[in-house]
Design an enzyme around this catalytic site. Sequence first.
Site, mmCIF file in Angstrom:
data_model
loop_
_atom_site.group_PDB
_atom_site.id
_atom_site.type_symbol
_atom_site.label_atom_id
_atom_site.label_comp_id
_atom_site.label_asym_id
_atom_site.label_seq_id
_atom_site.Cartn_x
_atom_site.Cartn_y
_atom_site.Cartn_z
ATOM 1 N N HIS A 97 0.790 -1.232 0.000
ATOM 2 C CA HIS A 97 0.000 0.000 0.000
ATOM 3 C C HIS A 97 0.823 1.283 0.000
ATOM 4 O O HIS A 97 0.257 2.363 -0.077
ATOM 5 C CB HIS A 97 -0.967 0.033 1.194
ATOM 6 C CG HIS A 97 -0.280 0.347 2.491
ATOM 7 N ND1 HIS A 97 0.308 -0.605 3.265
ATOM 8 C CD2 HIS A 97 -0.074 1.520 3.125
ATOM 9 C CE1 HIS A 97 0.839 -0.043 4.337
ATOM 10 N NE2 HIS A 97 0.629 1.258 4.278
HETATM 11 C C1 UD1 Z 1 -2.026 6.044 5.252
HETATM 12 C C2 UD1 Z 1 -0.746 6.592 5.842
HETATM 13 C C3 UD1 Z 1 0.329 5.518 5.820
HETATM 14 C C4 UD1 Z 1 -0.156 4.248 6.489
HETATM 15 C C5 UD1 Z 1 -1.483 3.813 5.887
HETATM 16 C C6 UD1 Z 1 -2.010 2.645 6.675
HETATM 17 C C7 UD1 Z 1 -0.411 8.997 5.437
HETATM 18 C C8 UD1 Z 1 0.389 10.006 4.717
HETATM 19 N N1 UD1 Z 1 -0.230 7.712 5.075
HETATM 20 O O1 UD1 Z 1 -1.784 5.735 3.899
HETATM 21 O O2 UD1 Z 1 1.469 5.978 6.503
HETATM 22 O O3 UD1 Z 1 0.804 3.254 6.287
HETATM 23 O O4 UD1 Z 1 -2.428 4.881 5.965
HETATM 24 O O5 UD1 Z 1 -2.932 1.913 5.973
HETATM 25 O O6 UD1 Z 1 -1.151 9.340 6.320
HETATM 26 N N2 UD1 Z 1 -9.145 4.895 0.946
HETATM 27 C C9 UD1 Z 1 -10.408 4.365 0.845
HETATM 28 N N3 UD1 Z 1 -11.013 3.973 2.002
HETATM 29 C C10 UD1 Z 1 -10.445 4.093 3.225
HETATM 30 C C11 UD1 Z 1 -9.165 4.642 3.309
HETATM 31 C C12 UD1 Z 1 -8.523 5.040 2.161
HETATM 32 O O7 UD1 Z 1 -10.961 4.249 -0.234
HETATM 33 O O8 UD1 Z 1 -11.067 3.701 4.238
HETATM 34 C C13 UD1 Z 1 -8.457 5.304 -0.308
HETATM 35 C C14 UD1 Z 1 -8.846 6.729 -0.731
HETATM 36 O O9 UD1 Z 1 -8.857 6.788 -2.114
HETATM 37 C C15 UD1 Z 1 -7.676 7.529 -0.206
HETATM 38 C C16 UD1 Z 1 -6.520 6.573 -0.435
HETATM 39 O O10 UD1 Z 1 -7.058 5.286 -0.139
HETATM 40 O O11 UD1 Z 1 -7.515 8.747 -0.882
HETATM 41 C C17 UD1 Z 1 -5.311 6.836 0.434
HETATM 42 O O12 UD1 Z 1 -5.692 6.949 1.795
HETATM 43 P P1 UD1 Z 1 -4.801 7.813 2.798
HETATM 44 O O13 UD1 Z 1 -5.359 7.665 4.153
HETATM 45 O O14 UD1 Z 1 -4.569 9.186 2.284
HETATM 46 O O15 UD1 Z 1 -3.385 7.117 2.705
HETATM 47 P P2 UD1 Z 1 -2.979 5.602 2.879
HETATM 48 O O16 UD1 Z 1 -2.373 5.152 1.604
HETATM 49 O O17 UD1 Z 1 -4.104 4.820 3.443
HETATM 50 N N1 UDP Z 2 -3.913 -5.121 8.934
HETATM 51 C C1 UDP Z 2 -5.169 -5.701 9.059
HETATM 52 N N2 UDP Z 2 -5.814 -6.102 7.925
HETATM 53 C C2 UDP Z 2 -5.270 -5.981 6.685
HETATM 54 C C3 UDP Z 2 -3.984 -5.407 6.580
HETATM 55 C C4 UDP Z 2 -3.337 -4.972 7.716
HETATM 56 O O1 UDP Z 2 -5.683 -5.848 10.168
HETATM 57 O O2 UDP Z 2 -5.942 -6.358 5.713
HETATM 58 C C5 UDP Z 2 -3.225 -4.664 10.157
HETATM 59 C C6 UDP Z 2 -1.863 -5.258 10.367
HETATM 60 O O3 UDP Z 2 -1.965 -6.513 10.985
HETATM 61 C C7 UDP Z 2 -1.216 -4.198 11.238
HETATM 62 C C8 UDP Z 2 -1.791 -2.924 10.717
HETATM 63 O O4 UDP Z 2 -2.995 -3.266 10.049
HETATM 64 O O5 UDP Z 2 -1.587 -4.364 12.593
HETATM 65 C C9 UDP Z 2 -0.808 -2.308 9.759
HETATM 66 O O6 UDP Z 2 -1.440 -1.341 9.005
HETATM 67 P P1 UDP Z 2 -0.935 -0.909 7.557
HETATM 68 O O7 UDP Z 2 -0.151 -1.984 6.913
HETATM 69 O O8 UDP Z 2 -2.139 -0.416 6.863
HETATM 70 O O9 UDP Z 2 -0.050 0.379 7.888
HETATM 71 P P2 UDP Z 2 1.479 0.620 8.296
HETATM 72 O O10 UDP Z 2 1.813 -0.245 9.457
HETATM 73 O O11 UDP Z 2 2.309 0.347 7.090
HETATM 74 O O12 UDP Z 2 1.507 2.073 8.613
#
Ligand code: UD1
Ligand code: UDP
Length: 364
Positions: free
Chosen positions: A207
Amino acid sequence: MKILTVLGARPQFVKAAVVSRALRANGPALVEILVHTGQHYDADMSRVFFDELTIPHPDYNLGIGGGTHGRNTGRMLERIEAVLIAERPDWVLVYGDTDSTLAGALAAVKLQIPVAHIEAGLRSFNRRMPEEINRVLTDHAADLLFTPTNTATRNLADEGIEEDKVRQTGDVMYDAALYYGARAKRCSRILELLGLAPRRYLLATVHRTENTDDPVRLRRILAGLATSGLPIILPLHPRTRKRLAAFGLEPPPTVRSVEPVGYLDMMMLEKNSALIVTDSGGVQKEAYFHQVPCLTLREETEWVELVRAGANRLVGTDPEMIANELEKGVRDDWTFGMDLYGNGDAAKRISDILSRECTASPVS
Ligand code: UD1
Ligand code: UDP
């Protein structure tokens, strides 16, 4: 004593689950207000964690998600400020490195409310990552910095952050893995549902912005995963799902993509996989907690001790490198260092320190 916690993204729910529990164990003298920014909003990215991990229902949900970094952070800043003025907490607590973390920290310091940062001191030294900017700025705004590892503590010293603000407590994600391990075993049916036998599949997550927003890197990752001899389960982050569709890419036949799973199912998938392939920060550590080998789809990691211990290999996004390491990875004997992330009592230690700080220097 009032602590106001700002969270918004999946990994923060897991971390807050154990810290909120520890804070609330202090009794009624300590009140925690939970502010969910809304950064993650799908039920399988947010609500499932509150339900499964029995995280208290947020007192505020700001509904700010789905925008660009600047738009999200700016809107969060404005709305969090209003909540802080209304609630007047003694401390603001933020986690990790997301846009919600930075917005929470910035809103608080501008109102001269002290900020505590959990998972402080992590550095990739890659300024192209939005998370790296969030970490550096949050650490330099914070009054109390809870570090998970020796490396994190050293990084803060190297940046001139005063030693007396820093407390090395261990990693709250380790606490979560220990606390919810038995519940996952009891409640999760994911292996049966997906028809998986232990060690006969791999688990992947992808991601990171640098991997998903660049079609070349995303295509190369998929090409690498296409070579696996074992099926790969890929719980797809919504960001990745959207990018795959936009670039007209599909996972190869070796990869079975599923919707994001809840934490308990994720733990069972991790624990029973032969190997984990990921660009997630949290999942790299969880692989280690479950003593499962991990390949990281990045050129660097913040969790350097895993690589040093031999529990994690950085494979980048070169398809040939991924293919070779996938093949070798399931055959090799891997080593796992000991106790890299504390004793599983990080949340309790954080809660004790915060309670003492609240009593010592109440702001309101
Ligand atoms: C964010 C964090 C990242 C973390 C990740 C965990 C920042 C800069 N990044 O990245 O550090 O590792 O969360 O998962 O804050 N979206 C949906 N539904 C949701 C959430 C997101 O559709 O419930 C889609 C939307 O199009 C959104 C995109 O994902 O614009 C990105 O979401 P965003 O929260 O901005 O960043 P992540 O890639 O999730
Ligand atoms: N996780 C989860 N379901 C998923 C993917 C991740 O419960 O489908 C959990 C994972 O076990 C961990 C946390 O989400 O506890 C990590 O989140 P993510 O990988 O989104 O973010 P990051 O740690 O890279 O910021």
